[in-house]
Write a protein that holds these residues in place. Structure first.
Motif, short mmCIF file in Angstrom:
data_model
loop_
_atom_site.label_atom_id
_atom_site.label_comp_id
_atom_site.label_asym_id
_atom_site.label_seq_id
_atom_site.Cartn_x
_atom_site.Cartn_y
_atom_site.Cartn_z
N GLY A 85 -65.12 -64.13 48.55
CA GLY A 85 -65.75 -64.75 48.94
C GLY A 85 -67.55 -65.30 48.45
N GLN A 86 -66.62 -64.88 46.78
CA GLN A 86 -67.76 -65.92 45.60
C GLN A 86 -66.71 -65.93 44.56
OE1 GLN A 86 -70.23 -61.55 45.35
NE2 GLN A 86 -69.18 -61.65 43.82
N ALA A 87 -67.04 -66.34 43.49
CA ALA A 87 -66.82 -66.98 42.20
C ALA A 87 -66.53 -65.31 41.96
CB ALA A 87 -68.07 -66.87 41.18
N GLY A 88 -65.24 -65.49 40.71
CA GLY A 88 -64.67 -64.47 39.71
C GLY A 88 -66.09 -63.48 39.18
N GLU A 89 -65.63 -62.31 39.03
CA GLU A 89 -66.27 -61.79 38.24
C GLU A 89 -65.67 -61.50 36.86
OE1 GLU A 89 -69.26 -57.21 38.81
OE2 GLU A 89 -66.36 -57.96 38.93
N LEU A 90 -66.70 -62.22 35.65
CA LEU A 90 -66.00 -61.96 34.37
C LEU A 90 -66.45 -60.74 34.35
CD1 LEU A 90 -65.20 -63.50 31.51
CD2 LEU A 90 -67.76 -63.64 31.66
N GLY A 91 -65.84 -60.63 32.90
CA GLY A 91 -65.47 -58.80 32.56
C GLY A 91 -64.25 -58.49 31.13
N ALA A 92 -64.66 -57.50 30.64
CA ALA A 92 -63.38 -57.40 29.40
C ALA A 92 -61.87 -56.79 30.43
CB ALA A 92 -64.08 -56.70 28.78
N TYR A 93 -61.08 -56.13 29.84
CA TYR A 93 -60.06 -56.22 29.86
C TYR A 93 -59.70 -54.85 28.87
CZ TYR A 93 -55.28 -54.17 31.44
OH TYR A 93 -53.83 -53.71 30.98
N ALA A 94 -59.41 -54.38 28.60
CA ALA A 94 -58.94 -53.16 27.70
C ALA A 94 -57.24 -53.48 27.10
CB ALA A 94 -59.18 -51.95 27.93
N VAL A 95 -57.11 -53.72 25.80
CA VAL A 95 -55.32 -53.67 25.94
C VAL A 95 -55.06 -52.79 25.15
CG1 VAL A 95 -53.97 -55.50 24.64
CG2 VAL A 95 -55.56 -56.53 25.28
N GLU A 96 -56.57 -52.21 24.00
CA GLU A 96 -55.76 -51.26 23.74
C GLU A 96 -57.07 -50.64 22.76
OE1 GLU A 96 -51.55 -49.43 20.26
OE2 GLU A 96 -52.45 -51.28 20.18
N THR A 97 -56.87 -49.46 22.58
CA THR A 97 -57.98 -48.31 21.30
C THR A 97 -57.60 -47.94 20.56
OG1 THR A 97 -59.30 -48.94 23.33
CG2 THR A 97 -60.47 -47.04 22.22
N PHE A 98 -58.16 -47.86 19.59
CA PHE A 98 -57.81 -46.51 18.43
C PHE A 98 -58.23 -45.84 18.35
CE2 PHE A 98 -56.23 -51.25 18.02
CZ PHE A 98 -54.86 -50.99 18.17
N ILE A 99 -57.82 -44.49 18.00
CA ILE A 99 -58.77 -42.81 17.89
C ILE A 99 -58.79 -42.31 16.83
CG2 ILE A 99 -59.84 -41.12 18.34
CD1 ILE A 99 -61.21 -43.49 19.46
N PRO A 100 -59.48 -42.47 15.84
CA PRO A 100 -58.74 -41.85 14.99
C PRO A 100 -58.32 -39.97 14.72
CG PRO A 100 -60.26 -42.37 13.69
CD PRO A 100 -59.93 -42.89 15.11
N GLY A 101 -57.61 -38.97 14.96
CA GLY A 101 -57.50 -37.77 15.08
C GLY A 101 -57.14 -37.24 15.70
N LEU A 102 -57.02 -36.07 16.57
CA LEU A 102 -56.25 -35.87 17.97
C LEU A 102 -57.08 -35.57 19.20
CD1 LEU A 102 -53.85 -33.13 15.94
CD2 LEU A 102 -52.84 -34.88 17.02
N ASN A 103 -58.35 -35.06 19.24
CA ASN A 103 -59.38 -34.98 20.10
C ASN A 103 -59.78 -35.84 20.85
OD1 ASN A 103 -58.13 -32.46 20.41
ND2 ASN A 103 -59.29 -31.74 19.28
N TYR A 104 -60.43 -37.01 20.00
CA TYR A 104 -61.40 -37.55 20.63
C TYR A 104 -61.04 -38.83 21.63
CZ TYR A 104 -64.38 -36.22 16.54
OH TYR A 104 -64.27 -35.69 15.97
N GLY A 105 -60.13 -39.32 21.90
CA GLY A 105 -59.59 -40.81 22.89
C GLY A 105 -58.59 -39.79 23.98
N ILE A 106 -59.46 -38.14 23.96
CA ILE A 106 -58.62 -37.36 25.87
C ILE A 106 -59.20 -38.44 26.43
CG2 ILE A 106 -57.83 -35.48 26.80
CD1 ILE A 106 -56.09 -36.08 24.85
#
Length: 266
Positions: free
Chosen positions: A96-117
């Protein structure tokens, strides 16, 4: 579980971070450029679609003392870290309304082992462990880049952030943030959950942003072909200090088709 003679305090699900809302201050570098609708449509899962003027955002950030707050008021803090990512503009059709603009996450990069969990477990953000994320500024000179786990560079950014203006360091279309929550089945191929997720990102500038033109160097690789997101305009960069609040996400549609860029290298 409790009962006669039994007291168990261990949770059935124990992520490294308490699932909740994240509040963090960042030094943030945005590299933005226009690309084609065909390229963006090629990476979006339905019902997301490319907007009329699609863009790519490469971002690099230093996360300073992030805090994760639960609904019961408890909070956890984690050490500072760097992170980078690739997003494309998208539209989500709204009834019922125009499309909602936003961002789609293609890839995210985290150095190390734990921060991305946390982001991967809670929302399905496509986080990948790398060897190094560079985001530095010396005077007006800006340097950024990603080095993959095998030691090979993926992309490099250089430029000068010499202009000050009213535009924020983070474009407004970063919120809402869309991603896919994929939970593999334990008893065979396929997924127990394959849903589109809408995540509210709230960005508050903490300092005036400075901007300029960026020079990109892509290092093509089959497993992370960021170079396929080709620019059709001169890349620009913006640098500034911001406060980011990531709120609880919301499940949207079930997804049967989820395009990916490239092929695994393992």
């Amino acid at each position: 579980m409790t009962g006669p003679g039994v007291t168990w305090g261990m949770p059935a699900f124990a992520p490294l971070y308490g699932a909740g809302e994240e509040q963090v201050t960042l030094d943030w570098l945005t590299v933005e450029y226009a690309t084609s609708r065909e390229i963006v449509d090629g990476v979006l899962p339905p019902p997301l679609r490319a907007p009329a003027s699609p863009a790519v955002m490469l971002w690099f950030a230093r996360f300073k003392d992030p805090a994760f707050s639960r609904a019961d008021g408890t909070s956890e803090r984690r050490p500072s870290y760097t992170q980078a990512g690739v997003c494309v503009t998208c539209e989500h059709p709204r009834l019922g309304q125009a499309g909602e603009l936003g961002a789609y996450a293609v890839e995210t990069f985290i150095p190390g082992l734990n921060y991305g969990i946390f982001g991967r477990e809670a929302f399905g953000l496509p986080k990948k462990q790398v060897r190094q994320v560079v985001v530095e500024r010396a005077g007006e000179a800006v340097t950024a880049g990603v080095v993959m786990a095998d030691g090979a560079p993926l992309l490099d950014v250089t430029g000068r952030a010499g202009r000050s203006g009213p535009e924020p360091a983070v474009p407004s279309w970063i919120t809402p943030h869309f991603t896919l929550k994929l939970v593999p089945r334990a008893d065979g191929p396929g997924y127990d959950i394959s849903r589109l997720v809408r995540i509210p990102f709230e960005v508050t500038p903490l300092s005036p942003a400075s901007s300029g033109e960026a020079e990109l160097t892509f290092h093509p690789r089959d497993s992370d072909p960021v170079h396929l997101l080709r620019p059709v305009s001169t890349p620009t960069l913006s640098w500034g200090s911001v406060h980011l609040a990531i709120r609880y996400g919301a499940y949207l549609e079930h997804c049967d088709r989820f395009p990916v860029l490239g092929q695994p290298s393992w």
